[in-house]
Design an enzyme around this catalytic site. Structure first.
Site, mmCIF file in Angstrom:
data_model
loop_
_atom_site.group_PDB
_atom_site.id
_atom_site.type_symbol
_atom_site.label_atom_id
_atom_site.label_comp_id
_atom_site.label_asym_id
_atom_site.label_seq_id
_atom_site.Cartn_x
_atom_site.Cartn_y
_atom_site.Cartn_z
ATOM 1 N N VAL A 34 0.863 -1.182 0.000
ATOM 2 C CA VAL A 34 0.000 0.000 0.000
ATOM 3 C C VAL A 34 0.896 1.227 0.000
ATOM 4 C CG1 VAL A 34 -1.799 1.275 1.224
ATOM 5 C CG2 VAL A 34 -1.805 -1.225 1.247
ATOM 6 N N CYS A 35 0.825 2.002 -1.052
ATOM 7 C CA CYS A 35 1.694 3.168 -1.222
ATOM 8 C C CYS A 35 0.980 4.387 -0.658
ATOM 9 C CB CYS A 35 2.024 3.345 -2.708
ATOM 10 S SG CYS A 35 3.363 4.497 -3.013
#
Length: 930
Positions: free
Chosen positions: A769-770
């Protein structure tokens, strides 16, 4: 053209008052970036003018074969690929101070007749026997003459010299090393000063000696002293990076003349700009003395010029009678020649468009670069593709491949000719079961086994026993065309062209210079061999990257402590075995304490909710764990274990799926094995986690559900319901969270359950998850994790509000600036359409394999919302725009603002039967299995 839109590196002319443009070379140049992010115009003599007035674009020479382009007048339309570039240059010559133009040397000369000042420049591809490399760094040596006749030579001149302004008012001189704006960092005849006052003093003096007055000089000769080469491929090893690094030649090449330059028109060095210096390869009629220079470079100097007279001092000889005499002027010219300067460019292009049409001689000013704005659904004629598999079959398992004939950009449909099964040679006839098929661009993907493109550097593999000459270029070349059959058309370095099958060649992936330097690391210029040092540094780096793991291993004694088979220590006085046993028991006790803390907190919440159903297992910890708790307390306090007591609890819960609840940890949690070593945590960590639980229990939005775990306080599982008005409408998105021992100093670890699908630029197929809040993406200030202010609630709300948005295309940082532009509008719609298709595929995966603990939640959600999902698909089939329906799946006023594509409708037709069948299996009203 009107010139309303001006891009960096465009060749422009300045407007005079009254609307007229200057036509001489002194009033034209390329657009550059000046300090303070201002726009300037660099002229042929190297000086830069502020571009405050209106500009007219006359040429755009930045294009290279393989570049993606669009019509400047229709950026939102179809795009094309450049298959050929044709440039003609206007050449001029300047006087000694570099300001006054002495005249036009030649006009409209093709670039094939010219050579650069130095034999190699940054980014060139070079060959040494069976090895292909790319120049990542160039070291120049230069001779500098001074006005008193003194002459010195410098090595590493590119880092020691800068161009000197001809006048004091020319206080800005563009540093050519900071950007690709010239292939002539230094050139003969250039007036230079040292980067520091000590540069010339420390140089080797050929004539005369250093004086304080030696501040400014003239370069008389430039050559390549050595190059740093990043080896990228071998004719025997292909592009296997590990094998190449183990056996490639030294990176530092002190004899660049032994390297063969690969002719490659798509190289950055193949682009010519105004201000570049050059020589003729072969002297044209009437220009003999101006270009008979040594390959390393020289200067053309008028015999009567001041620089020539100064340079001749000290080179005087005496005849046998003792009288002074000069060298012959023609010998001087051959030794010291001034290069010509590019004053103008004229560029035309050959373009292959997505619809299959080809255009030749397209003016460069009518096109714009589109490389970074190309999306995953933009295919080009000749590309090899595969049909995306249905269900849970992976792309690797797909065997139906073909070649693209054309693509309809507006409809997002692609015409494909399929290859016969078995992978024969070429498709000879279109009949016989291999006809053309029109299908959705969302239903095909590039064939990774034949992912070649125009302009790609390729290597032809040969048998390891085959020996080649050091300058043999017949095994490396570049793709010039993609044929309609299985073949690739390649132009080789020796000038020959041929058709090859994909299995015969491998692609050399391009890298940025900074990436190559990072991989090269430090190098030793005496031997060029840094393998041992690199291995040591890599080992140190690997150790530095895993401090937490090392600490866990050493603390609990599970690894890193050698124990003999008989249980005795090598050192009789060493208490290793005793220490290990004690630490194991302490860590086991710590784990039990974590579980008990979670149990107690869960009991309080459940009692507050007045739950009535008893969960299996309750909160009673195992007896062994309780014994460890008692013993751990005794060890820590020094008391007697027999004085400690334990309690048991009974918990009741509800059948309803609560937004927040505490249950047993699931076996399929992504971080379930993250605490196997049993890292101890303190009371502060436990209190912080309990605080997070309370916040989640009280403040969760209606569309987010969280499960904490009584036996693993460090784990959480979150599910979010996609909001209407987005491509994620009615979808479910699961995230597994881990609170490490360093929490809250460090942010939590979050993994998205992706099923291998990329539903968002911030959500990777790997589960990453950026997000700035998780320190997985850059940010500043409140965007970053704060141990004092940030919380788990903030994380989950940020994912739902900032990631699962109505226009996810703009989540990609590189595309955020395109919002509201023609480029952005062109790509935003297909990205949203494909995102909704991936949302439907995610639904199918969840219905088949719901995460543990959420089985009933998933089924109940789709029983309630299944009809709305089908209604939404039907609305999109009727042409409604993705992400514009209301909560019930009905059109809104924005739904017909722009119709969805025909390719999207085709893709929906393919997935809808499987979706209806899956919903029918859980008894969704109105869904009948086929």
């Amino acid at each position: 053209m009107s010139g309303d839109v001006v891009y960096r590196y465009d060749l422009v002319t300045l407007k005079r008052e009254g609307g007229r443009h200057e036509r001489d070379h002194d009033q034209r140049g390329i657009v550059v970036r000046m300090p303070g992010n201002k726009r300037g115009v660099r002229r042929a003599n190297g000086t830069v003018l502020s571009a405050g007035g209106a500009l007219r674009v006359v040429d755009r020479s930045i294009f290279r074969p393989g570049d993606i382009v669009a019509w400047e007048s229709d950026v939102g339309g179809q795009i094309g690929v450049i298959t050929g570039v044709f440039r003609a240059l206007d050449l001029v010559r300047f006087d000694d101070d570099g300001r006054r133009q002495q005249g036009v040397v030649s006009g409209s000369r093709p670039t094939e007749e010219l050579r650069r000042v130095t034999g190699l420049v940054l980014g060139d591809y070079v060959v040494s026997g069976p090895w292909l490399g790319r120049v990542a760094e160039v070291s120049l040596h230069a001779d500098v003459a001074f006005d008193d006749g003194a002459l010195c030579t410098l090595t590493g001149a590119e880092n020691k010299l800068v161009g000197a302004p001809a006048k004091e008012e020319d206080n800005y001189k563009y540093d050519l090393r900071s950007g690709r704006q010239s292939n002539s960092v230094l050139y003969p005849g250039q007036r230079v000063v040292g980067q520091s006052p000590s540069v010339f003093r420390a140089s080797r003096w050929i004539k005369g000696y250093w004086k304080p007055s030696h501040i400014r000089g003239t370069i008389t000769r430039v050559g390549v002293a050595g190059v740093l080469v990043h080896w990228v491929a071998s004719m025997h090893l292909g592009t296997n990076k590990a094998l190449i690094q183990a056996s490639a030649p030294p990176a530092w090449q002190p004899n660049p003349e032994k390297l063969a330059l690969l002719p490659y028109p798509a190289s950055e060095a193949g682009v010519w700009y105004v201000g570049d210096r050059c020589f003729f390869r072969t002297p044209p009629p009437g220009h003999g003395h101006q270009h008979a220079a040594h390959p390393t470079g020289g200067v053309v100097v008028d015999d009567e010029s001041p620089s020539a007279r100064h340079a001749l001092r000290g080179r005087l000889t005496r005849n046998q009678h003792g009288n002074k005499r000069r060298r012959r002027p023609d010998l001087l010219r051959r030794e010291w020649e001034r290069p010509m300067s590019v004053a103008g460019t004229r560029t035309t292009l050959d373009v292959l468009w997505q619809d299959g049409t080809r255009q030749c001689g397209v003016p460069s000013t009518s096109l714009v670069l589109f490389n970074k704005a190309r999306n995953d659904y933009d295919f080009f004629p000749g590309q090899h593709v595969i049909r995306k598999p249905a269900g849970e079959q992976t792309l690797a398992a797909a065997v139906h491949s073909g070649v693209v004939r054309s693509l309809n950009c507006r409809d997002k449909t692609v015409c494909v000719s399929w290859f016969p099964p078995g992978g024969g040679a070429a498709i000879v006839e279109e009949a016989g079961g291999c006809g053309k098929t029109v299908l959705s661009a969302y239903d095909v993907a590039r064939d990774s086994g034949a992912n070649f493109f125009y302009g790609d550097i390729v290597v032809r593999l040969r048998h390891p026993t085959e020996i080649t000459a050091s300058d043999d270029l017949s095994w490396v070349g570049h793709v010039v065309d993609l044929c309609d059959d299985r073949h690739i058309h390649v132009k080789w370095g020796d000038g020959d062209t041929s058709k090859v099958l994909p299995r015969e060649i491998v692609v050399v992936k391009p890298q940025r210079i900074i990436e190559m330097l990072r991989e090269l690391g430090d190098w030793l210029d005496d031997s060029g061999d840094t393998d041992g040092q690199k291995e040591q540094e890599e080992g140190t780096s690997a150790a530095a990257q895993e401090p937490a793991t090392a600490a866990i291993t050493n603390n609990n004694g599970a690894e890193g402590v050698q124990d003999s088979s008989d249980g005795e220590s090598d050192n009789e006085d060493s208490p290793l075995v005793t220490t290990r046993t004690t630490m194991d028991r302490v860590h086991s006790a710590a784990r039990a304490l974590i579980r008990l803390a979670g149990d107690a907190f869960a009991l309080g919440m459940w009692n507050r909710r007045k739950t009535v159903v008893k969960e299996s297992g309750g909160l009673e910890p195992p007896a062994a764990a309780m014994e460890d708790v008692v013993e751990a307390a005794t060890l820590m306090s020094g008391g007697d274990a027999s004085t400690s007591t334990s309690t048991t609890c009974e918990v009741k819960t509800s059948h309803d799926f609560l937004q927040f609840n505490v249950v047993q940890s699931p076996p399929d949690h992504h971080f379930i094995d993250s605490m196997e070593q049993g890292t101890p945590v303190g009371r502060k960590w436990t209190k912080r986690v309990q605080k997070e639980w309370k916040i989640l229990d009280n403040d969760l939005p209606d569309t987010i559900y969280v499960r904490a775990f009584e036996d693993r306080m460090d784990l959480l599982r979150v599910v979010m319901v996609g909001a209407n008005g987005t491509p994620y409408h009615d979808g479910l998105f699961f995230f597994d969270i881990h609170l490490p021992p360093s929490y809250p100093t460090q942010p939590p670890l979050v993994n998205y359950r992706s099923f291998g699908l990329r539903v968002n630029p911030n959500l990777y197929p790997s589960g990453t998850v950026c997000l700035s809040l998780l320190n997985t993406f850059g940010g500043k200030g409140v965007e970053l994790w704060s141990p004092e202010a940030s919380s788990i609630l903030q994380v989950v709300i940020s994912i739902q509000g900032l990631v699962l948005t109505a226009q996810p295309y703009y989540n990609e940082p590189a595309f955020g600036a395109h919002a509201g532009t023609a480029k952005g509008l062109r790509n935003n719609l297909p990205y949203s359409e494909n995102t909704y298709l991936l949302n439907l595929q995610t639904m199918l995966h969840l219905l088949r394999r719901p995460p543990a603990g959420f089985e009933e939640f998933v089924r109940d959600h789709f029983r309630r919302r299944g009809q709305h999902v089908i209604r939404t698909c039907e609305a999109y089939q009727d042409g409604c725009l993705v992400g514009t329906l209301d909560e019930e799946g009905h059109p809104t006023k924005d739904s017909k603002r722009r119709p969805c594509s025909a390719g999207f409708k085709l893709a929906l037709l393919n997935i809808l039967p499987r979706l209806v069948e899956a919903l029918a299996n859980i008894d969704v009203h109105g869904c009948k299995p086929s």
